[in-house]
Write an enzyme that holds these catalytic residues in place. Structure first.
Site, mmCIF file in Angstrom:
data_model
loop_
_atom_site.group_PDB
_atom_site.id
_atom_site.type_symbol
_atom_site.label_atom_id
_atom_site.label_comp_id
_atom_site.label_asym_id
_atom_site.label_seq_id
_atom_site.Cartn_x
_atom_site.Cartn_y
_atom_site.Cartn_z
ATOM 1 N N HIS A 66 97.838 19.810 73.769
ATOM 2 C CA HIS A 66 96.919 19.600 72.823
ATOM 3 C C HIS A 66 97.618 20.115 71.417
ATOM 4 O O HIS A 66 97.790 21.953 71.710
ATOM 5 C CB HIS A 66 95.631 19.404 73.059
ATOM 6 C CG HIS A 66 95.330 19.018 74.169
ATOM 7 N ND1 HIS A 66 95.908 18.279 75.460
ATOM 8 C CD2 HIS A 66 93.856 17.758 73.883
ATOM 9 C CE1 HIS A 66 94.735 17.419 75.637
ATOM 10 N NE2 HIS A 66 94.411 16.777 75.094
ATOM 11 N N ASP A 109 91.520 11.803 81.935
ATOM 12 C CA ASP A 109 91.644 12.603 79.892
ATOM 13 C C ASP A 109 91.193 13.622 79.906
ATOM 14 O O ASP A 109 91.257 14.444 81.231
ATOM 15 C CB ASP A 109 90.605 11.726 79.319
ATOM 16 C CG ASP A 109 88.655 11.714 79.405
ATOM 17 O OD1 ASP A 109 88.682 12.686 80.039
ATOM 18 O OD2 ASP A 109 88.166 10.963 78.412
ATOM 19 N N SER A 110 91.347 14.230 78.757
ATOM 20 C CA SER A 110 90.895 15.694 78.307
ATOM 21 C C SER A 110 89.668 16.223 78.758
ATOM 22 O O SER A 110 89.566 17.215 78.716
ATOM 23 C CB SER A 110 91.191 16.036 76.924
ATOM 24 O OG SER A 110 90.827 14.965 76.153
#
Length: 198
Positions: A66, A109-110
């Protein structure tokens, strides 16, 4: 209720998907008339006439970087970058050595929630060495994604760039998710996936 901006985003995505599908399915030679001979249709074939170049693929997801300029330090402390997961697919090399693939993946996911993806990818492949089979690829993927924090958990379409390095049996794939909305601190993510072909 969708705002005009949201509706415009859906329209742009639909147009991109249509453009990608048309570009990939078009052939350089105009005399090809059989739709079953197109890359996507050949990748989907499972009958006894399936070419030997068509392989089953296993996908293993592991990491998503990210962008540190997009996310604050407080956000980054909460973000999961170990996107563990996997999937299954089929891939086919055409007469030019380029790769067409279909796939289904599930990852964490994040936010450490399930994220599901299914789609079609096309890569133009280039040798890195004249011998040894090492190569790199660049291309696009058209896919449908479902995750809880986008579009109220409803599946949505996307077109994303992809790149790879490796050989015909194993590739390291990378895809980039841009920051699509300036008012949201989401996007600018580089995801890495390993693909093994059998």
């Amino acid at each position: 209720m969708h705002t005009p901006a949201t509706t415009r985003h859906y329209g742009i995505r639909a147009l991109l998907l249509l453009t990608l599908a048309t570009a990939i399915s078009c052939r350089a030679d105009d005399d090809v008339a059989d739709p079953a001979d197109e890359p996507l249709m050949r990748t989907l074939r499972l009958d006894e006439d399936t070419p030997k170049a068509l392989r089953w693929d296993l996908y293993f997801s592991g990491y998503a970087y990210h962008d540190r300029a997009t996310y604050s330090k407080a956000q980054l402390r909460k973000i999961n970058e170990m996107t563990l997961g996997g999937g299954l697919g089929r891939s086919l090399r055409d007469e030019r050595g380029n790769e067409s693939a279909i796939f289904v993946l599930g990852i964490r996911d994040s936010n450490e929630r399930p994220q599901w993806m299914a789609g079609y990818a096309y890569q133009w492949m280039f040798p890195l060495k004249s011998q040894g089979g090492l190569e790199y690829g660049i291309g696009l993927s058209a896919l449908v994604i479902r995750r809880h924090d986008w579009h109220d958990g409803r599946p949505f379409p996307a077109v994303l760039p992809i790149a790879s390095i490796g050989g015909r049996s194993a590739q390291l794939l990378a895809t980039y998710v841009p920051r699509l909305a300036m008012f949201k601190k989401k996007g600018n993510v580089l995801s890495l996936v390993l693909k093994f072909s059998m």
